[in-house]
Design an enzyme around this catalytic site. Sequence first.
Site, mmCIF file in Angstrom:
data_model
loop_
_atom_site.group_PDB
_atom_site.id
_atom_site.type_symbol
_atom_site.label_atom_id
_atom_site.label_comp_id
_atom_site.label_asym_id
_atom_site.label_seq_id
_atom_site.Cartn_x
_atom_site.Cartn_y
_atom_site.Cartn_z
ATOM 1 N N ASN A 21 -0.097 13.118 4.167
ATOM 2 C CA ASN A 21 -0.843 12.205 5.215
ATOM 3 C C ASN A 21 -0.414 12.904 6.468
ATOM 4 O O ASN A 21 0.596 12.469 6.980
ATOM 5 C CB ASN A 21 -0.396 10.866 5.023
ATOM 6 C CG ASN A 21 -1.632 10.001 4.531
ATOM 7 O OD1 ASN A 21 -2.848 10.250 5.230
ATOM 8 N ND2 ASN A 21 -1.463 9.157 3.690
ATOM 9 N N HIS A 57 -5.985 15.804 -4.947
ATOM 10 C CA HIS A 57 -6.368 15.900 -3.747
ATOM 11 C C HIS A 57 -6.165 17.476 -3.426
ATOM 12 O O HIS A 57 -6.542 17.958 -2.467
ATOM 13 C CB HIS A 57 -5.208 15.272 -2.716
ATOM 14 C CG HIS A 57 -5.682 13.788 -2.695
ATOM 15 N ND1 HIS A 57 -6.017 13.014 -3.523
ATOM 16 C CD2 HIS A 57 -5.501 13.145 -1.552
ATOM 17 C CE1 HIS A 57 -6.257 11.969 -3.405
ATOM 18 N NE2 HIS A 57 -6.204 11.849 -2.025
ATOM 19 N N GLY A 89 -6.634 4.826 -0.552
ATOM 20 C CA GLY A 89 -8.031 4.844 -0.086
ATOM 21 C C GLY A 89 -8.855 3.723 -0.477
ATOM 22 O O GLY A 89 -8.502 2.590 -0.332
ATOM 23 N N ARG A 131 -14.645 38.290 41.916
ATOM 24 C CA ARG A 131 -14.267 37.479 43.046
ATOM 25 C C ARG A 131 -13.686 36.158 42.475
ATOM 26 O O ARG A 131 -12.708 35.508 42.996
ATOM 27 C CB ARG A 131 -15.275 37.253 44.168
ATOM 28 C CG ARG A 131 -14.701 36.520 45.170
ATOM 29 C CD ARG A 131 -16.025 36.317 46.308
ATOM 30 N NE ARG A 131 -17.250 36.686 45.902
ATOM 31 C CZ ARG A 131 -18.307 35.981 46.394
ATOM 32 N NH1 ARG A 131 -18.081 34.730 47.155
ATOM 33 N NH2 ARG A 131 -19.529 36.339 46.157
ATOM 34 N N TYR A 155 0.754 -1.117 0.037
ATOM 35 C CA TYR A 155 -0.038 0.016 0.035
ATOM 36 C C TYR A 155 0.779 1.346 -0.124
ATOM 37 O O TYR A 155 1.839 1.499 0.711
ATOM 38 C CB TYR A 155 -0.840 0.160 1.320
ATOM 39 C CG TYR A 155 -1.791 1.308 1.396
ATOM 40 C CD1 TYR A 155 -2.670 1.501 0.367
ATOM 41 C CD2 TYR A 155 -1.459 2.172 2.010
ATOM 42 C CE1 TYR A 155 -3.537 2.541 0.297
ATOM 43 C CE2 TYR A 155 -2.418 3.478 2.154
ATOM 44 C CZ TYR A 155 -3.292 3.679 1.336
ATOM 45 O OH TYR A 155 -3.823 4.876 1.244
#
Length: 517
Positions: A199, A86, A63, A287, A56
């Site tokens: 990535n 992309h 994907g 306060r 891969y």
Amino acid sequence: MDMHTVVVGTSGTTAEDVIAVARQGARVELSAAAVEALSAAREIVDALAAKPEPVYGVSTGFGALAARHISPGLRAQLQRNIVRSHAAGMGPHVEREVVRALMFLRLKTLASGHTGVRPEVARTMADVLNAGITPVVHEYGSLGCSGDLAPLSHCALTLMGEGEAEGPDGTVRPAGELLAEHGITPVELREKEGLALLNGTDGMLGMLVMALADLKNLYTGADITAALSLEALLGTDRVLAPELHAIRPHPGQGVSAGNMLRVLAGSGLTGHHQDVAPRVQDAYSVRCAPQVNGAGRDTLAHGRLVADRELASAVDNPVVLPGEGRVESNGNFHGAPVAYVLDFLAIVAADLGSITERRTDRLLDKNRSHGLPPFLADDAGVDSGLMIAQYTQAALVSELKRLAVPASVDSIPSSAMQEDHVSMGWSAARKLRTAVTGLARIVAVELYAATRAIELRVAEGLTPAPASLAVIEALRAAGVQGPGPDRFLAPDLAAAEAFVREGKLVEAVESVTGPLA
């Protein structure tokens, strides 16, 4: 451009280095160890690419298309195509400092030796940063998983000499022209390299690092303005006693109370709460300032812990494991750890803005300000004073409350349900940047009101703390005017905002008190 050089090694980087590169234009250089690690990891990728078995990211699609084995002749085209496809962002251009942080942090991961890119790819990224070339990155396009894909793709496109980038002069031009002018050869991507450039959690992490630095300044500034408001309202500083905060030992609470006490040291205004209109206690917004400011400080500390871990990380998929000679898929690109803390910081920014606005409103209300004129006006009725300055502050508070709605709970499935849970960390980071800007303005309005109120007390014969006087003197020197008839307020408020945002408020106090926490 700052000529300071940041050396990128194999073991991550620091928040200080991110800010130096992103905001100060520091130069970037790869260490010898980083170049060696890059070369060693690349040898593993090359060996796997030569094998017939699909790996891969090396010899497959990505994907939902990961099942396809890609032949050697198409792999370079595959890497180019993933970057081009992309780079699909839309909307306004992202700020230069964000893009520089994004690129530097991606370079940090490349240098780790876990991505498998060639040394020349990392060197080209460093060259682009050092040339002051900033890729055009758009507001929308990242789901925060697998990292900040579209923003990083636009940066990778610049490395290829494609798309648009901003030159050192701020002009947007074709990236290829800018690279040529600076003698930078575009990269020709090989196996794994396009994917390795895309990535990562680099955009959301860069924005987290810068937000943490800005919020640290704003939280110290808010301690100061809370003290000034307490003083202007003739409140008591007894609630700031260290022994009270020691019995509820949240670290940030003790720090904020200590800062407020140091600002108020020597004040002739505090302790008058039993005078004309006796009151046993000050309002919560006065306060409880250390409790609210302190809780925010503790959240910042958690944010720094998450950021430091991420800065030491190598975020990519798949990753090269040099010691074992293999490439493995993983889920380290998921932005959840960063997204959660970005959302948490937006919540504390909203709440700090909320309590700050409540003190401002109290200063302007004659029924609750203990003798101050309505809206701190010179001639109430003829003059409106700071009435609408508080409207502006209230509008900003309302905006921060909307921005506090978390992005990280809104996962949207993508990539044909392969990427079926995403972090939305980029969106969390973008809204936090807006919240930080709004918070600086909210604190500036309190500063403007509190200093005017203190000057009105001085006119009554009371003496404020030396630190308060130093703030007033520095603020007036910065062009912010004091009490008087109505005038065009927007320039004063803008100058007050710059005074807060640039750290001049903290500097003015520290000139008297020494360093605050």
